[in-house]
Design a protein around this motif. Structure first.
Motif, PDB file in Angstrom:
ATOM      1  N   MET A 150       1.902   2.856   5.214  1.00 14.62           N
ATOM      2  CA  MET A 150       2.594   1.695   5.758  1.00 14.62           C
ATOM      3  C   MET A 150       3.889   2.086   6.474  1.00 14.62           C
ATOM      4  SD  MET A 150       0.957  -1.098   5.533  1.00 14.62           S
ATOM      5  CE  MET A 150       2.290  -2.179   5.996  1.00 14.62           C
ATOM      6  N   ARG A 151       4.153   3.374   6.618  1.00 15.66           N
ATOM      7  CA  ARG A 151       5.287   3.881   7.406  1.00 15.66           C
ATOM      8  C   ARG A 151       6.626   3.258   6.999  1.00 15.66           C
ATOM      9  NH1 ARG A 151       0.873   3.467  10.835  1.00 15.66           N
ATOM     10  NH2 ARG A 151       0.411   5.316  12.082  1.00 15.66           N
ATOM     11  N   GLY A 152       6.818   3.087   5.708  1.00 17.08           N
ATOM     12  CA  GLY A 152       8.092   2.584   5.221  1.00 17.08           C
ATOM     13  C   GLY A 152       8.209   1.072   5.134  1.00 17.08           C
ATOM     14  N   THR A 153       7.206   0.351   5.601  1.00 17.90           N
ATOM     15  CA  THR A 153       7.236  -1.105   5.502  1.00 17.90           C
ATOM     16  C   THR A 153       6.847  -1.536   4.092  1.00 17.90           C
ATOM     17  OG1 THR A 153       6.716  -1.441   7.842  1.00 17.90           O
ATOM     18  CG2 THR A 153       6.239  -3.256   6.359  1.00 17.90           C
ATOM     19  N   LYS A 154       7.661  -2.371   3.487  1.00 15.40           N
ATOM     20  CA  LYS A 154       7.401  -2.854   2.127  1.00 15.40           C
ATOM     21  C   LYS A 154       6.523  -4.097   2.177  1.00 15.40           C
ATOM     22  CE  LYS A 154       9.880  -4.649  -1.949  1.00 15.40           C
ATOM     23  NZ  LYS A 154      11.208  -5.017  -2.483  1.00 15.40           N
ATOM     24  N   ILE A 155       5.487  -4.128   1.338  1.00 18.99           N
ATOM     25  CA  ILE A 155       4.576  -5.267   1.273  1.00 18.99           C
ATOM     26  C   ILE A 155       4.820  -6.026  -0.031  1.00 18.99           C
ATOM     27  CG2 ILE A 155       2.187  -6.048   1.341  1.00 18.99           C
ATOM     28  CD1 ILE A 155       3.076  -4.692   3.886  1.00 18.99           C
ATOM     29  N   VAL A 156       5.078  -7.325   0.079  1.00 19.50           N
ATOM     30  CA  VAL A 156       5.291  -8.179  -1.090  1.00 19.50           C
ATOM     31  C   VAL A 156       4.217  -9.259  -1.086  1.00 19.50           C
ATOM     32  CG1 VAL A 156       6.871  -9.741  -2.263  1.00 19.50           C
ATOM     33  CG2 VAL A 156       7.780  -7.759  -1.048  1.00 19.50           C
ATOM     34  N   CYS A 157       3.400  -9.313  -2.152  1.00 20.34           N
ATOM     35  CA  CYS A 157       2.312 -10.285  -2.240  1.00 20.34           C
ATOM     36  C   CYS A 157       2.658 -11.376  -3.259  1.00 20.34           C
ATOM     37  CB  CYS A 157       1.011  -9.599  -2.645  1.00 20.34           C
ATOM     38  SG  CYS A 157       0.418  -8.367  -1.454  1.00 20.34           S
ATOM     39  N   ARG A 158       2.339 -12.602  -2.922  1.00 19.11           N
ATOM     40  CA  ARG A 158       2.531 -13.727  -3.824  1.00 19.11           C
ATOM     41  C   ARG A 158       1.284 -14.606  -3.793  1.00 19.11           C
ATOM     42  NH1 ARG A 158       5.700 -10.865  -5.467  1.00 19.11           N
ATOM     43  NH2 ARG A 158       7.956 -11.126  -5.748  1.00 19.11           N
TER      44      ARG A 158
END
Length: 609
Positions: free
Chosen positions: A159-167
Motif C-alpha cells: 500500500m506504499r505507506g497508505t494506511k487503511i482503516v475499515c469500519r
C-alpha cells in the motif's frame, strides 16, 4: 447495574472508599491499630481491602478481627470491581474488532460501500498518495471488519505507506457515517453495491451525505458510480454541485466501441486513467497568456499539452490558433506534477521539412460483429452509431434472439447503422464459421453477465481462440476487442492475440480514483469518451512524415498540428502484446525522443473525426 459498566465501576469504587474510611475511623477511635496517624491508618485499611495477604502481619486481637472483616469485605467488593473492569475491557476490545469505534483521522479519502472495484481503487490511491504525508483511506461497508482487512492484504501486496482503516456499518445510516468522520474527509467515493438495485443505495448514500441534519458547511467532494443511466438525473438531484456521477455502463460501452475500432485504444485509456506513469495535470502558466495553443504544443520537453481549461469549461484539442487568456489553465500529460512545474523547454526543434501536410482520410463505412448480449449491448450500439460513418453495418450473434431484439430496441434510432441478428452459440466453432468472421472489419465479444465472472470469462476465452484462428487462417486482420469481468483473466486473453481487452470494473475503478483526487478530471474524461468533440485515435505514424531516418516526437507533434490534431504519444507495434511494456504505448514521450515511423507503428492523437 442497569446504568452500565461505568456506573457499576463507580459505585464499587465508592464502596471500597467507604470501607477504607470506616475501618480507619474504627481503628483510630478504639486505638486498635498500630498507628494513630489518620493517613497511615487509611493506607493500612486500603491494603487490607485490596490484598488478603496483608492480614498475616496484623497484631493485637482487636485489630486482627477488624482486619479479617475488612479483608473479607474487600475480597467481595474489590473482586467484583476487577471482574466488571475486565469484562468491560473485553467488551470494548470486541467492539473494536467489530469495527464500530470512531475514526480519529482527518483529511482522509472515504470509500462508502464494498465491491470488487475497491481493490483497484485502493491500489491507485496508494500510488497517488506516495508523495503525501501519512495518507489514510477509510472504508465503511456492511461487511465484517476483519474480512475486509484480510481481503485487502490478500489482493494488494504493497500500500506504499497508505494506511487503511475499515469500519463496519451502513453508508445510508447517519450514525454509522458519523463513525468514519465524514465531516473532515478530503473526498468521498461511493461504490455501487453488489445487490439487485444498487443505484437506490448509491442515491440514498449521497442523500445522507448532502442532506443530513449535521452536514458540514463547506461542500463535499463526492464521486459515485451509477449502473443505469435512468438514475443519473436523480443522483445529480440529491448530489448537486458536490457530486460527480459516473455512468458505469455508458463509460464501459464507450471504451469498448473505441477499442473495437482501433487496436491499442484500451491500453491508451488505461495509461491515461491510472496513477502509475503518465497523468493528467492542470497548469496555469502565466507566460502563455496571450499566446496560442499551437505554440503551447511544443513548449515543454517532457509534457504533452492536450487542451485548455477556461472559466467556460474544458476543451480538448482546440484550434491551434486559440489564444490562451489570463487565468486559463493548460491541460497536460506528464509523469509527475514536478515535471510540469519545471516546464523545461524542448531540446530539439521540429524538422518542418519532414512534415507531411495532408488531412487524415475520412471514416468509411464498416461492418462490425457483436458476439454475445448483456446489459451493455444497447449502449454499445448507440456509441457505434455515433462513431460510425453512414452506411455502416452491425450484426449481433447470440443464443437468445429475443434478447438481441430487445437490445436493438433499447438502443433507439440508428442513423448510421443497419442492424441484424443471427441466433447461435458463440463458443461453437461451426456457428462462427457460418457467419464468416473474416468478412467483418471489427469484432466485439461481450461477456455474459448472467454467469459468475470466472465462467463468463472462460466462455469468452474459448470464443476468442476460435476467432483468432479463423482470421489467421483467412490471412486477414480483423480488429477484435473483448470484454472481461475479472482482471486476473486479462493475461490469459493475450494468448488469443486479441487486440484489446477491456476489464469493465478496472476502467470504472481507475476513473473513480482519478476524479476523487481532482474533480475537474470528470470534464476531461467526459470529452475523451464522447463521440462529440475530440477523442483518441491511433493513426499510421508513417503518414505524418516523409520516409527516411527516425524523427523526433517534436516533428510528429508539429505534423499532427498541421492537421488540427494533438499528438500525445506513440505506439510501438513490436511491443503490442507485451504487458510489461504497456502494450507498446508511450504517452507524453520527450520531444527529443526518436521514432522510426515504419511498419504498423501508430501515432496517438486527439482529433475530431
Amino acid at each position: 447495574m442497569s446504568r452500565g459498566p461505568s456506573a457499576l465501576i463507580g459505585y464499587l469504587g465508592l464502596a471500597v472508599l467507604l470501607m477504607v474510611v470506616v475501618t480507619a475511623a474504627v481503628a483510630l477511635i478504639f486505638g486498635a491499630g498500630p498507628t494513630d496517624n489518620p493517613i497511615t491508618a487509611a493506607y493500612n485499611a486500603l491494603l487490607h481491602t485490596i490484598d488478603s495477604g496483608t492480614v498475616a502481619g496484623d497484631t493485637g486481637t482487636g485489630y486482627i478481627i477488624l482486619g479479617l472483616f475488612v479483608t473479607a469485605g474487600g475480597i467481595v467488593i474489590f473482586s467484583a470491581f476487577i471482574g466488571v473492569l475486565a469484562t468491560t475491557l473485553d467488551e470494548r476490545l470486541a467492539e473494536l474488532r467489530k469495527g464500530r469505534s470512531s475514526v480519529l483521522e482527518k483529511d482522509h479519502t472515504l470509500i462508502l460501500g464494498w465491491s470488487d472495484t475497491i481493490f483497484t481503487i485502493l491500489s491507485e490511491l496508494s500510488i497517488a498518495n506516495e508523495s503525501e504525508r501519512d495518507p489514510v483511506v477509510v472504508i465503511l461497508a456492511e461487511k465484517d471488519k476483519v474480512e475486509m482487512e484480510d481481503a485487502i492484504r490478500e489482493r494488494i501486496e504493497d500500500m506504499r505507506g497508505t494506511k487503511i482503516v475499515c469500519r463496519t456499518g451502513s453508508p445510508i445510516n447517519l450514525r454509522d457515517l458519523a463513525i468514519v468522520n465524514h465531516h473532515d474527509c478530503r473526498s468521498i467515493i461511493v461504490l455501487s453495491p453488489e445487490e439487485e438495485d444498487p443505484d437506490t443505495s448509491v442515491i440514498k448514500t449521497i442523500l445522507a451525505l448532502t442532506r443530513g441534519p449535521d452536514r458540514r458547511e463547506e461542500p463535499y467532494r463526492i464521486v459515485a458510480e451509477i449502473e443505469h443511466p435512468s438514475n443519473i438525473e436523480a443522483a445529480y438531484l440529491v448530489g448537486g454541485d458536490e457530486a460527480v456521477i459516473v455512468d458505469k455502463g455508458d463509460t464501459i460501452a464507450r471504451l469498448i466501441v473505441q477499442a473495437s475500432r482501433q487496436a491499442g485504444a484500451a491500453a491508451v485509456y488505461v495509461e491515461l486513467l491510472d496513477f502509475d506513469g503518465t497523468e493528467i495535470y492542470f497548469r496555469d502558466d502565466q507566460s502563455f497568456t496571450g499566446r496560442t495553443y499551437g505554440e503551447a504544443l511544443l513548449a515543454y520537453e517532457e509534457c504533452a499539452v492536450m487542451g485548455v481549461r477556461t472559466a467556460q469549461g474544458v476543451t480538448i484539442n482546440p484550434d491551434a490558433a486559440t489564444v490562451i487568456g489570463a487565468g486559463d489553465e493548460l491541460i497536460a500529460l506528464a509523469d509527475d506534477d514536478s515535471v510540469l512545474v519545471a516546464a523545461q523547454a524542448p531540446t530539439v526543434a521540429p524538422d518542418e521539412a519532414r512534415v507531411v501536410r495532408a488531412e487524415s482520410p475520412p471514416e468509411s463505412p464498416r461492418r462490425a460483429l457483436i458476439i454475445g448480449v448483456n446489459r451493455r449491448t444497447a449502449p454499445v450500439l448507440r456509441e457505434l452509431n455515433a462513431f460510425s460513418a453512414p452506411g455502416s453495418e452491425v450484426v449481433l450473434l447470440g443464443p437468445d434472439e429475443q434478447r438481441m431484439v430487445r437490445a436493438i430496441a433499447r438502443a433507439g434510432t440508428m442513423t448510421n447503422l443497419t442492424t441484424s441478428t443471427i441466433e447461435g452459440v458463440p463458443t461453437d466453432r461451426s456457428t462462427l464459421e457460418a457467419v464468416d468472421v473474416p468478412s467483418y472489419d471489427h469484432v466485439i465479444v461481450m461477456s455474459d453477465d448472467d454467469l459468475v465472472p470466472q465462467r463468463a470469462d472462460a466462455r469468452t476465452l474459448v470464443t476468442l481462440l476460435h476467432l483468432r484462428e479463423l482470421t489467421d487462417k483467412a490471412d486477414k486482420h480483423v480488429t477484435i476487442a473483448s470484454e472481461m469481468l475479472d482482471e486476473g483473466n486479462r493475461e490469459l486473453a493475450q494468448v488469443t492475440k486479441v487486440d484489446d481487452v477491456i476489464v469493465s470494473e478496472q476502467i470504472v475503478s481507475l476513473m473513480l480514483a482519478q476524479i476523487s483526487e481532482n474533480e475537474h478530471l470528470a470534464e476531461v474524461f467526459d470529452v475523451l469518451f464522447s463521440a462529440e468533440g475530440s477523442e483518441v485515435y491511433l493513426r499510421d505514424a508513417s503518414t505524418y512524415v516523409t520516409p527516411g531516418e527516425p524523427v523526433s516526437f517534436a516533428t510528429l507533434v508539429a505534423a499532427a498540428r498541421e492537421r488540427g490534431e494533438t499528438a500525445i504519444g506513440y505506439r510501438d507495434a513490436s511491443a503490442a502484446e507485451d504487458a510489461a511494456e504497456a502494450y507498446g504505448v508511450r504517452i507524453s514521450p520527450p520531444k527529443s525522443a526518436l521514432f522510426p515511423c515504419t511498419g504498423r507503428d501508430k501515432l496517438i492523437v486527439l482529433a475530431e473525426d
